[in-house]
Scaffold this motif. Structure first.
Motif, PDB file in Angstrom:
ATOM      1  N   ILE A  59       0.619  -1.189   0.005  1.00  0.00           N
ATOM      2  CA  ILE A  59       0.030   0.102   0.015  1.00  0.00           C
ATOM      3  C   ILE A  59       0.848   1.238  -0.042  1.00  0.00           C
ATOM      4  CG2 ILE A  59      -0.089   0.104   2.530  1.00  0.00           C
ATOM      5  CD1 ILE A  59      -2.715   1.284  -0.066  1.00  0.00           C
ATOM      6  N   GLU A  60       1.943   1.278   0.664  1.00  0.00           N
ATOM      7  CA  GLU A  60       2.875   2.481   0.796  1.00  0.00           C
ATOM      8  C   GLU A  60       3.351   3.032  -0.797  1.00  0.00           C
ATOM      9  OE1 GLU A  60       3.237   4.561   2.967  1.00  0.00           O
ATOM     10  OE2 GLU A  60       2.536   3.290   4.730  1.00  0.00           O
ATOM     11  N   GLY A  61       3.657   1.804  -1.339  1.00  0.00           N
ATOM     12  CA  GLY A  61       4.174   2.020  -2.829  1.00  0.00           C
ATOM     13  C   GLY A  61       3.237   2.420  -3.744  1.00  0.00           C
ATOM     14  N   LEU A  62       1.936   2.049  -3.559  1.00  0.00           N
ATOM     15  CA  LEU A  62       0.975   2.379  -4.345  1.00  0.00           C
ATOM     16  C   LEU A  62       0.452   3.740  -4.110  1.00  0.00           C
ATOM     17  CD1 LEU A  62      -1.436   1.208  -6.235  1.00  0.00           C
ATOM     18  CD2 LEU A  62      -2.866   1.329  -4.092  1.00  0.00           C
ATOM     19  N   LEU A  63       0.522   4.336  -2.877  1.00  0.00           N
ATOM     20  CA  LEU A  63      -0.049   5.642  -2.494  1.00  0.00           C
ATOM     21  C   LEU A  63       1.374   6.723  -2.975  1.00  0.00           C
ATOM     22  CD1 LEU A  63      -1.432   4.854   1.076  1.00  0.00           C
ATOM     23  CD2 LEU A  63      -2.768   5.581  -1.168  1.00  0.00           C
ATOM     24  N   ALA A  64       2.447   6.093  -2.897  1.00  0.00           N
ATOM     25  CA  ALA A  64       3.683   6.891  -3.220  1.00  0.00           C
ATOM     26  C   ALA A  64       3.763   7.196  -4.748  1.00  0.00           C
ATOM     27  CB  ALA A  64       4.714   6.564  -2.447  1.00  0.00           C
ATOM     28  N   GLY A  65       3.628   6.103  -5.445  1.00  0.00           N
ATOM     29  CA  GLY A  65       3.887   6.267  -6.842  1.00  0.00           C
ATOM     30  C   GLY A  65       3.007   5.873  -7.896  1.00  0.00           C
ATOM     31  N   GLU A  66       2.235   4.849  -7.799  1.00  0.00           N
ATOM     32  CA  GLU A  66       1.363   4.407  -8.908  1.00  0.00           C
ATOM     33  C   GLU A  66      -0.085   5.295  -8.818  1.00  0.00           C
ATOM     34  OE1 GLU A  66       2.315   2.605 -10.675  1.00  0.00           O
ATOM     35  OE2 GLU A  66       4.063   1.544  -9.704  1.00  0.00           O
ATOM     36  N   LEU A  67      -0.753   5.495  -8.054  1.00  0.00           N
ATOM     37  CA  LEU A  67      -2.010   6.228  -7.782  1.00  0.00           C
ATOM     38  C   LEU A  67      -1.580   7.844  -8.106  1.00  0.00           C
ATOM     39  CD1 LEU A  67      -3.961   4.838  -4.714  1.00  0.00           C
ATOM     40  CD2 LEU A  67      -3.925   4.236  -7.230  1.00  0.00           C
ATOM     41  N   PRO A  68      -0.493   8.472  -7.664  1.00  0.00           N
ATOM     42  CA  PRO A  68      -0.351   9.846  -7.964  1.00  0.00           C
ATOM     43  C   PRO A  68      -0.122   9.972  -9.528  1.00  0.00           C
ATOM     44  CG  PRO A  68       0.716   9.475  -5.998  1.00  0.00           C
ATOM     45  CD  PRO A  68       0.360   8.086  -6.404  1.00  0.00           C
ATOM     46  N   TRP A  69       0.474   9.064  -9.911  1.00  0.00           N
ATOM     47  CA  TRP A  69       0.712   8.982 -11.449  1.00  0.00           C
ATOM     48  C   TRP A  69      -0.476   8.848 -12.565  1.00  0.00           C
ATOM     49  CZ3 TRP A  69      -0.143   5.687 -15.663  1.00  0.00           C
ATOM     50  CH2 TRP A  69       0.493   6.010 -16.894  1.00  0.00           C
ATOM     51  N   LEU A  70      -1.328   7.944 -11.818  1.00  0.00           N
ATOM     52  CA  LEU A  70      -2.563   7.970 -12.404  1.00  0.00           C
ATOM     53  C   LEU A  70      -3.459   9.193 -12.300  1.00  0.00           C
ATOM     54  CD1 LEU A  70      -3.703   4.188 -11.734  1.00  0.00           C
ATOM     55  CD2 LEU A  70      -3.271   4.951 -13.857  1.00  0.00           C
ATOM     56  N   ALA A  71      -3.569   9.854 -11.113  1.00  0.00           N
ATOM     57  CA  ALA A  71      -4.348  11.048 -10.847  1.00  0.00           C
ATOM     58  C   ALA A  71      -3.931  12.085 -11.747  1.00  0.00           C
ATOM     59  CB  ALA A  71      -4.200  11.338  -9.416  1.00  0.00           C
ATOM     60  N   GLU A  72      -2.434  12.213 -11.792  1.00  0.00           N
ATOM     61  CA  GLU A  72      -1.985  13.222 -12.730  1.00  0.00           C
ATOM     62  C   GLU A  72      -2.435  13.030 -14.058  1.00  0.00           C
ATOM     63  OE1 GLU A  72       2.157  12.706 -12.487  1.00  0.00           O
ATOM     64  OE2 GLU A  72       2.338  13.320 -10.162  1.00  0.00           O
ATOM     65  N   ARG A  73      -2.700  12.159 -14.628  1.00  0.00           N
ATOM     66  CA  ARG A  73      -3.197  11.975 -16.088  1.00  0.00           C
ATOM     67  C   ARG A  73      -4.767  11.944 -16.157  1.00  0.00           C
ATOM     68  NH1 ARG A  73       1.449  10.519 -15.151  1.00  0.00           N
ATOM     69  NH2 ARG A  73       3.133  10.325 -16.849  1.00  0.00           N
ATOM     70  N   GLY A  74      -5.197  11.988 -15.009  1.00  0.00           N
ATOM     71  CA  GLY A  74      -6.844  12.078 -15.219  1.00  0.00           C
ATOM     72  C   GLY A  74      -7.593  11.007 -15.304  1.00  0.00           C
ATOM     73  N   ALA A  75      -6.972   9.735 -14.959  1.00  0.00           N
ATOM     74  CA  ALA A  75      -7.226   8.431 -15.047  1.00  0.00           C
ATOM     75  C   ALA A  75      -7.923   7.951 -13.727  1.00  0.00           C
ATOM     76  CB  ALA A  75      -6.201   7.384 -15.580  1.00  0.00           C
ATOM     77  N   ARG A  76      -9.006   7.282 -13.757  1.00  0.00           N
ATOM     78  CA  ARG A  76      -9.863   6.656 -12.909  1.00  0.00           C
ATOM     79  C   ARG A  76      -9.101   5.253 -12.331  1.00  0.00           C
ATOM     80  NH1 ARG A  76     -12.848   9.086 -16.141  1.00  0.00           N
ATOM     81  NH2 ARG A  76     -12.531   7.736 -17.507  1.00  0.00           N
ATOM     82  N   ALA A  77      -8.934   5.218 -10.851  1.00  0.00           N
ATOM     83  CA  ALA A  77      -8.259   3.898 -10.412  1.00  0.00           C
ATOM     84  C   ALA A  77      -9.391   3.247  -9.746  1.00  0.00           C
ATOM     85  CB  ALA A  77      -6.969   4.198  -9.605  1.00  0.00           C
ATOM     86  N   PHE A  78      -9.381   1.934 -10.108  1.00  0.00           N
ATOM     87  CA  PHE A  78     -10.347   1.149  -9.459  1.00  0.00           C
ATOM     88  C   PHE A  78      -9.575   0.165  -8.647  1.00  0.00           C
ATOM     89  CE2 PHE A  78     -14.254  -1.768  -9.137  1.00  0.00           C
ATOM     90  CZ  PHE A  78     -15.039  -0.860  -8.447  1.00  0.00           C
ATOM     91  N   VAL A  79      -9.151   0.508  -7.197  1.00  0.00           N
ATOM     92  CA  VAL A  79      -8.090  -0.231  -6.519  1.00  0.00           C
ATOM     93  C   VAL A  79      -8.438  -1.704  -6.146  1.00  0.00           C
ATOM     94  CG1 VAL A  79      -6.603  -0.185  -4.758  1.00  0.00           C
ATOM     95  CG2 VAL A  79      -6.979   1.910  -6.106  1.00  0.00           C
ATOM     96  N   SER A  80      -7.613  -2.635  -6.598  1.00  0.00           N
ATOM     97  CA  SER A  80      -8.033  -4.010  -6.019  1.00  0.00           C
ATOM     98  C   SER A  80      -7.259  -4.062  -4.751  1.00  0.00           C
ATOM     99  CB  SER A  80      -7.662  -5.284  -7.182  1.00  0.00           C
ATOM    100  OG  SER A  80      -7.761  -6.406  -6.516  1.00  0.00           O
ATOM    101  N   ILE A  81      -7.884  -4.545  -3.881  1.00  0.00           N
ATOM    102  CA  ILE A  81      -7.199  -5.065  -2.147  1.00  0.00           C
ATOM    103  C   ILE A  81      -7.294  -6.309  -2.033  1.00  0.00           C
ATOM    104  CG2 ILE A  81      -7.678  -2.747  -1.672  1.00  0.00           C
ATOM    105  CD1 ILE A  81     -10.071  -3.411   0.106  1.00  0.00           C
ATOM    106  N   ALA A  82      -6.215  -6.951  -1.522  1.00  0.00           N
ATOM    107  CA  ALA A  82      -6.144  -8.054  -0.892  1.00  0.00           C
ATOM    108  C   ALA A  82      -5.463  -8.345   0.307  1.00  0.00           C
ATOM    109  CB  ALA A  82      -5.249  -9.109  -1.780  1.00  0.00           C
ATOM    110  N   GLY A  83      -6.085  -9.430   1.009  1.00  0.00           N
ATOM    111  CA  GLY A  83      -5.298  -9.852   2.403  1.00  0.00           C
ATOM    112  C   GLY A  83      -5.522 -11.173   2.765  1.00  0.00           C
TER     113      GLY A  83
END
Length: 312
Positions: free
Chosen positions: A84-108
């Motif tokens: 989750i730290e890597g997702l919040l720090a890198g991947e989600l900001p990258w998608l948000a900057e481009r205006g893409a919608r993220a549907f986040v799959s979570i697992a545990g």
């Protein structure tokens, strides 16, 4: 993404979140969207469904991890990911900057993991919703899968819905490896799921005739591709017939607009495309265009009018 000259209204929704296209990526097949950017307008598709993320980084299962099968493939990746730290720090900001919608799959591996992930994703820019991957080993039930037990599945979804941002729809991803998928679907909807993602891969096995041992390092893997499409359609059909008001994100072997149309007619209001992008990274745009043309040819003014039409 190809511009479609059609009068058909292709908009739909994930729960209460409106999206311009019914075509989404499928979790695990396009990572976090970066690989697709040269081939698809990520803002034009419905959403990027991310790889399943867990609380901590995960290295995945031993190699070999993939095997080709007739009309499909097996994968045994083991939810490798940045956590989750890597997702919040890198991947989600990258998608948000481009205006893409993220549907986040979570697992545990336990209910509390899912709830913590949902909490961490509250209010994160660009996150359109959560896909709860309940087809994960449940260490508290000796390796059983949450999605194979209606009670365990509902426990996870209830915890996620309570922890998640109210504005973020929660979809439960169901496994076909059950006797009665409708009972599981009903349980998670009663627990608060806003929609259902159907289906996850089927559990499979390949044996190497040369070594005479299982080919995959993890022994078993998830079967995807056109081989599973009839199973996926059957599941969507059964659940829509039993729960016609519940939104369904359909997936399983979709390679063309006509494949996607079958899922829509069976009851899906949106579809995810996975394995097809491995040999055609522009598949999402092409499938959107083909689906729009197919709907227009059949006289539908909108995608919504076609959802569940085969049941009428």
């Amino acid at each position: 993404m190809t511009t479609v000259q059609t009068a058909v209204d292709m908009s739909t929704a994930l729960g209460g979140v409106s999206i311009p296209s019914p075509v989404l990526t499928a979790s695990g097949c396009s990572a976090f969207g970066r690989e697709l950017e040269p081939f698809v307008d990520l803002t034009a598709i419905g959403a990027v469904v991310t790889k399943s993320v867990q609380l901590r980084p995960r290295s995945g299962r031993p190699t070999p991890r993939m095997a080709e099968t007739p009309s499909g493939m097996l994968n045994s990746i083991g939810l490798q990911g940045p956590g989750i730290e890597g997702l919040l720090a890198g991947e989600l900001p990258w998608l948000a900057e481009r205006g893409a919608r993220a549907f986040v799959s979570i697992a545990g591996v336990r209910v509390e993991d899912f709830a913590e992930l949902a909490t961490r994703l509250r209010g994160v820019p660009g996150v359109a919703g959560l896909e709860v991957n309940i087809s994960c080993p449940n260490v508290e039930s000796r390796g059983e899968v949450f999605a194979c037990d209606p009670v365990a599945a509902s426990d996870v979804v209830s915890a996620v819905r309570a922890a998640a941002d109210p504005a973020q729809p929660v979809y439960a991803k169901l496994s076909p490896d059950v006797t009665d998928i409708v009972s599981v679907a009903r349980a998670v909807v009663d627990a608060g799921a806003d929609g259902l993602s159907m289906i996850n891969t089927l559990l499979g096995l390949v044996i190497d005739p040369d070594t005479m041992k299982p080919l995959l390092g993890g022994i078993t893997g998830g079967l995807s591709g056109p081989a599973i499409r009839p199973v996926a359609l059957r599941c969507v059909w059964q659940v829509h017939a039993a729960l016609p008001e519940v939104p369904i994100l359909g997936m399983g072997g979709i390679r063309s607009g006509l494949d996607a149309l079958q899922f829509v007619l069976a009851g899906a209001s949106a579809v995810s495309v996975g394995t097809a992008v491995f040999n055609d990274p522009s598949a999402l745009g092409r499938i959107h265009a083909e689906l729009a043309a197919a709907l227009e040819q059949r006289g539908f003014p909108s995608l919504r009018e076609a959802v569940g039409y085969a049941h009428r």
